[in-house]
Design a protein around this motif. Sequence first.
Motif, PDB file in Angstrom:
ATOM      1  N   GLN A  95      -9.526   2.823   5.575  1.00 55.10           N
ATOM      2  CA  GLN A  95      -9.519   2.481   4.351  1.00 55.10           C
ATOM      3  C   GLN A  95      -8.223   1.614   3.997  1.00 55.10           C
ATOM      4  O   GLN A  95      -7.481   1.577   4.440  1.00 55.10           O
ATOM      5  CB  GLN A  95      -9.781   3.603   3.220  1.00 55.10           C
ATOM      6  CG  GLN A  95      -8.790   4.763   3.633  1.00 55.10           C
ATOM      7  CD  GLN A  95      -9.367   5.635   4.639  1.00 55.10           C
ATOM      8  OE1 GLN A  95     -10.376   5.871   4.556  1.00 55.10           O
ATOM      9  NE2 GLN A  95      -8.624   6.101   5.526  1.00 55.10           N
ATOM     10  N   ILE A  96      -8.209   1.138   2.613  1.00 54.18           N
ATOM     11  CA  ILE A  96      -7.077   0.346   2.064  1.00 54.18           C
ATOM     12  C   ILE A  96      -6.721   1.231   0.711  1.00 54.18           C
ATOM     13  O   ILE A  96      -7.715   1.952  -0.054  1.00 54.18           O
ATOM     14  CB  ILE A  96      -7.182  -1.016   2.059  1.00 54.18           C
ATOM     15  CG1 ILE A  96      -8.538  -1.243   1.093  1.00 54.18           C
ATOM     16  CG2 ILE A  96      -7.177  -1.838   3.059  1.00 54.18           C
ATOM     17  CD1 ILE A  96      -8.497  -2.792   0.441  1.00 54.18           C
ATOM     18  N   LEU A 140      -9.198  -4.570  -7.869  1.00 47.88           N
ATOM     19  CA  LEU A 140      -9.493  -3.256  -7.475  1.00 47.88           C
ATOM     20  C   LEU A 140      -9.075  -2.217  -8.452  1.00 47.88           C
ATOM     21  O   LEU A 140      -9.816  -1.082  -8.389  1.00 47.88           O
ATOM     22  CB  LEU A 140      -8.830  -3.025  -6.177  1.00 47.88           C
ATOM     23  CG  LEU A 140      -9.527  -2.912  -4.918  1.00 47.88           C
ATOM     24  CD1 LEU A 140      -8.889  -2.556  -3.668  1.00 47.88           C
ATOM     25  CD2 LEU A 140     -10.981  -2.163  -4.858  1.00 47.88           C
ATOM     26  N   ARG A 147     -13.591   2.114   3.107  1.00 47.62           N
ATOM     27  CA  ARG A 147     -13.535   2.638   1.782  1.00 47.62           C
ATOM     28  C   ARG A 147     -12.051   1.808   1.068  1.00 47.62           C
ATOM     29  O   ARG A 147     -11.214   1.612   1.901  1.00 47.62           O
ATOM     30  CB  ARG A 147     -13.365   4.041   1.433  1.00 47.62           C
ATOM     31  CG  ARG A 147     -14.710   4.621   1.488  1.00 47.62           C
ATOM     32  CD  ARG A 147     -15.170   4.731   2.967  1.00 47.62           C
ATOM     33  NE  ARG A 147     -14.669   5.517   3.728  1.00 47.62           N
ATOM     34  CZ  ARG A 147     -14.671   6.991   4.013  1.00 47.62           C
ATOM     35  NH1 ARG A 147     -15.723   7.667   3.175  1.00 47.62           N
ATOM     36  NH2 ARG A 147     -14.162   7.792   4.916  1.00 47.62           N
ATOM     37  N   GLU A 148     -12.051   1.651  -0.004  1.00 45.27           N
ATOM     38  CA  GLU A 148     -11.209   1.172  -0.977  1.00 45.27           C
ATOM     39  C   GLU A 148     -10.960   2.625  -1.997  1.00 45.27           C
ATOM     40  O   GLU A 148     -11.552   2.969  -2.510  1.00 45.27           O
ATOM     41  CB  GLU A 148     -11.378  -0.024  -1.868  1.00 45.27           C
ATOM     42  CG  GLU A 148     -12.105  -1.086  -0.881  1.00 45.27           C
ATOM     43  CD  GLU A 148     -13.023  -1.643  -1.580  1.00 45.27           C
ATOM     44  OE1 GLU A 148     -13.704  -2.812  -1.199  1.00 45.27           O
ATOM     45  OE2 GLU A 148     -13.668  -1.000  -2.565  1.00 45.27           O
ATOM     46  N   GLU A 176     -16.921   1.667  -1.876  1.00 47.52           N
ATOM     47  CA  GLU A 176     -17.509   1.429  -0.620  1.00 47.52           C
ATOM     48  C   GLU A 176     -18.510   0.139  -1.012  1.00 47.52           C
ATOM     49  O   GLU A 176     -19.321   0.533  -1.793  1.00 47.52           O
ATOM     50  CB  GLU A 176     -17.941   2.441   0.205  1.00 47.52           C
ATOM     51  CG  GLU A 176     -18.468   1.945   1.607  1.00 47.52           C
ATOM     52  CD  GLU A 176     -19.023   3.097   2.374  1.00 47.52           C
ATOM     53  OE1 GLU A 176     -19.349   2.703   3.457  1.00 47.52           O
ATOM     54  OE2 GLU A 176     -18.707   4.089   1.874  1.00 47.52           O
ATOM     55  N   HIS A 227     -10.957  -7.825  -0.195  1.00 43.12           N
ATOM     56  CA  HIS A 227     -11.304  -6.582  -0.991  1.00 43.12           C
ATOM     57  C   HIS A 227     -10.386  -6.290  -1.798  1.00 43.12           C
ATOM     58  O   HIS A 227     -10.916  -5.918  -3.147  1.00 43.12           O
ATOM     59  CB  HIS A 227     -11.114  -5.462   0.138  1.00 43.12           C
ATOM     60  CG  HIS A 227     -12.439  -5.220   1.032  1.00 43.12           C
ATOM     61  ND1 HIS A 227     -13.640  -4.475   0.573  1.00 43.12           N
ATOM     62  CD2 HIS A 227     -12.698  -5.549   2.270  1.00 43.12           C
ATOM     63  CE1 HIS A 227     -14.419  -4.540   1.658  1.00 43.12           C
ATOM     64  NE2 HIS A 227     -13.936  -5.077   2.666  1.00 43.12           N
ATOM     65  N   PHE A 228      -9.029  -6.725  -1.701  1.00 43.94           N
ATOM     66  CA  PHE A 228      -8.264  -6.552  -3.048  1.00 43.94           C
ATOM     67  C   PHE A 228      -8.205  -7.268  -4.025  1.00 43.94           C
ATOM     68  O   PHE A 228      -8.219  -7.046  -5.086  1.00 43.94           O
ATOM     69  CB  PHE A 228      -6.764  -6.611  -2.304  1.00 43.94           C
ATOM     70  CG  PHE A 228      -6.009  -5.583  -1.480  1.00 43.94           C
ATOM     71  CD1 PHE A 228      -5.890  -4.431  -2.170  1.00 43.94           C
ATOM     72  CD2 PHE A 228      -5.782  -5.780  -0.310  1.00 43.94           C
ATOM     73  CE1 PHE A 228      -5.251  -3.193  -1.620  1.00 43.94           C
ATOM     74  CE2 PHE A 228      -4.836  -4.776   0.153  1.00 43.94           C
ATOM     75  CZ  PHE A 228      -4.671  -3.406  -0.492  1.00 43.94           C
ATOM     76  N   TYR A 255      -8.975  -7.670   4.184  1.00 43.12           N
ATOM     77  CA  TYR A 255      -8.424  -6.693   3.258  1.00 43.12           C
ATOM     78  C   TYR A 255      -8.034  -7.597   2.057  1.00 43.12           C
ATOM     79  O   TYR A 255      -8.321  -6.868   0.920  1.00 43.12           O
ATOM     80  CB  TYR A 255      -7.026  -6.346   3.863  1.00 43.12           C
ATOM     81  CG  TYR A 255      -6.941  -5.485   5.226  1.00 43.12           C
ATOM     82  CD1 TYR A 255      -8.022  -4.695   5.429  1.00 43.12           C
ATOM     83  CD2 TYR A 255      -6.222  -5.840   6.294  1.00 43.12           C
ATOM     84  CE1 TYR A 255      -8.055  -3.920   6.736  1.00 43.12           C
ATOM     85  CE2 TYR A 255      -6.263  -5.135   7.414  1.00 43.12           C
ATOM     86  CZ  TYR A 255      -7.107  -3.885   7.572  1.00 43.12           C
ATOM     87  OH  TYR A 255      -7.240  -3.477   8.918  1.00 43.12           O
ATOM     88  N   GLN A 279       0.820  -1.109  -0.061  1.00 44.74           N
ATOM     89  CA  GLN A 279      -0.181   0.169  -0.040  1.00 44.74           C
ATOM     90  C   GLN A 279       0.711   1.429  -0.078  1.00 44.74           C
ATOM     91  O   GLN A 279       0.199   2.322  -0.039  1.00 44.74           O
ATOM     92  CB  GLN A 279      -1.050  -0.067   1.276  1.00 44.74           C
ATOM     93  CG  GLN A 279      -2.078  -1.196   1.022  1.00 44.74           C
ATOM     94  CD  GLN A 279      -3.073  -1.030   2.270  1.00 44.74           C
ATOM     95  OE1 GLN A 279      -3.966  -0.052   2.020  1.00 44.74           O
ATOM     96  NE2 GLN A 279      -2.768  -1.794   3.178  1.00 44.74           N
TER      97      GLN A 279
END
Length: 679
Positions: free
Chosen positions: A625-626, A638, A601-602, A654, A557-558, A554, A489
């Motif tokens: 967030q990430i 993403l 949030r991303e 989101e 989401h990624f 995490y 990140q």
Amino acid sequence: MHRFTNELIHETSPYLLQHAHNPVNWMAWNEATLKKAKEENKLILVSIGYSACHWCHVMEHESFEDETTARMMNDHFICIKIDREERPDIDAVYMSAVQLMTQRGGWPLNCFTLPDGKPLYGGTYFPKERWREILLTLADLWKNDPDKCFDYAHQLTEGVRATGKIITDNEEKNIENKTLEISIQNWSMRFDNSEGGPDHAPKFPLPNNYLFLLRYAHLAGEQEILKHVSLTLEKMAMGGIYDQLGGGFARYSTDTLWKVPHFEKMLYDNAQLVSLYSEAYQQSGNALYKNVVYETLEFISRELTAENGAFYSALDADSEGEEGKYYVWTKEELHQTIGQSLPNAIFDDYFSVDEYGRWENGKNILLRRESDEVIAKKHGMSADKLQEGIDSAKKKLLAVRERRVRPSLDDKSLTSWNAMMLRAYVDAYAVFGEENFLSDALKNAAFIRDVQLRDDGGLWHSWKKNKSTINGFLEDHAFVIDAFIALYQVCFNEQWLMIAKQQTDYVMKHFVSEGQQMFYFTSAKDPLLITRRIETDDNVIPSSNSVMAKNIFYLGHFFGKAEWITRAERMLKTVQEEIIRYGAGYSNWMILQLHFTFSFREVAIVGNDVDKSRAAFRKHYLPNQIFAGSPGLSDLPLLQNRFVENKTLIYICENNSCESPVENTRAAIDRLETGTNAE
């Protein structure tokens, strides 16, 4: 030349090597030793400690170096010495047994077991005469009434197994902010709002507690909680627990004032505290926090870093057989050393060289009570002039101190602790933008990738002198995944994210707990102990399961893996009652809960100026967030279909829904700083 040498001479652990010349016939924990106990039908003594443990040294000197005591141990027992940092799995099993027997724990940990490893009797430190009594009593009991030993060991083993079980409640629980509110209400009753931290001694830093409280206070607008966090961080940074000359924190304070430390310095404490103080600086801009981060990382670089980028484990509390001797000063030594750097009265006022800072035998622990601004105003000088004098005095004192006999160094490198320190460098870089912080992080990441990561996807737990040993535990995988997610990140090099995903796949295969959401601490490849433990409570180090739950969340989401996010949610639901009952022991879980109860949030940044755009976020505290990013096309879910030629676009998403992209970083930050209300 040594009169005695035992089997520990073949080990790499500094703690085990410290005992290699005891008259006790110490052996390592391995199949051959356990087989020997069964063949000779002897009780086993499992004696556990670590290199920086003061009372471990005391018991060694009193009992394990005493030939008469050693003869009693050798005659009646198979004596196994264990480094708890190398074998946290064994330590946890027998610590659980001792806590069931005595309602307390600690190190040295001494647990007597049957030849098959089932615990029979134990405790922590024993004075020599009491130790001898125990040896003879147990030897006599085993010889004359073995059935009584079997019965008790069976009951105790069942108790140990019961403590390691996670009961999965099938009732659907809701993850609500109300749970956090109730937990904090209960927890805050034990706050010390005068000196910070908990309202009792000893005081451990427990950085994960304050990382959660900081984030919660910010997101929920709880100013009283934020005041307590600020008070605690300031008191620790100005107290004796912090090395005012050389940087870095001791393991804990023996009193309620953060004044008298237990002087050992552990890598894992300092790693987490660097992360905490970096984030706290980002939230507050407090220059004291920045100073702590820079000085602590300088200490890590100077004293706990190997040439290949690996980090060593710890510095002992003792030197020349005396606790804290390396760190304390007489008033005369201080004044003689600082010379003309500052008038003595100002130096004494700054570092509490008075009754408040006095410790033992006329020695002083350097600590602070007032800020630079207050001291400067009191003595009629500018803060800059004061700091110039303090810096000069500290430089002189540190030079003299470094000529003293140093505390011993535990120079093994543990993968889990290395990953925590790697994460600390990443967090410091994310806030301060110092390129050397990122380069040190990348160097350690390369060490983990190239040395500790095996071809079969597993990790080694320990490394020393070019030798990697011990199959990795869940904590090794969990903290490496966590660190590599964080590293990605800040540099957007996808190799680190891919390794994190591969490591997660490995954990899913080898650490899975059938019928439960949690993961075992040990791999399915490891020989079984009397129980296979599941670790869930956060202590001085966050639990491996809480770290894995966050990792899975995490990565879900990624990589667009909804089933991983669901699994993280189910793991979190399992500990809801524990969160309410004892928040301080589940604070890393509570950080994950913030992701469910506040807007998460991303942030996806795509385009040539991706690094410049990411750097603009440093001055803003955005804890929920990430970040993902790429200068061009990427297959990362993403980032897919987000690249536009000659533009750098920022997408805020989101719950799988993205707002229209913006090119202006300030506009993106404004969006992130709004809409953080609890759900």
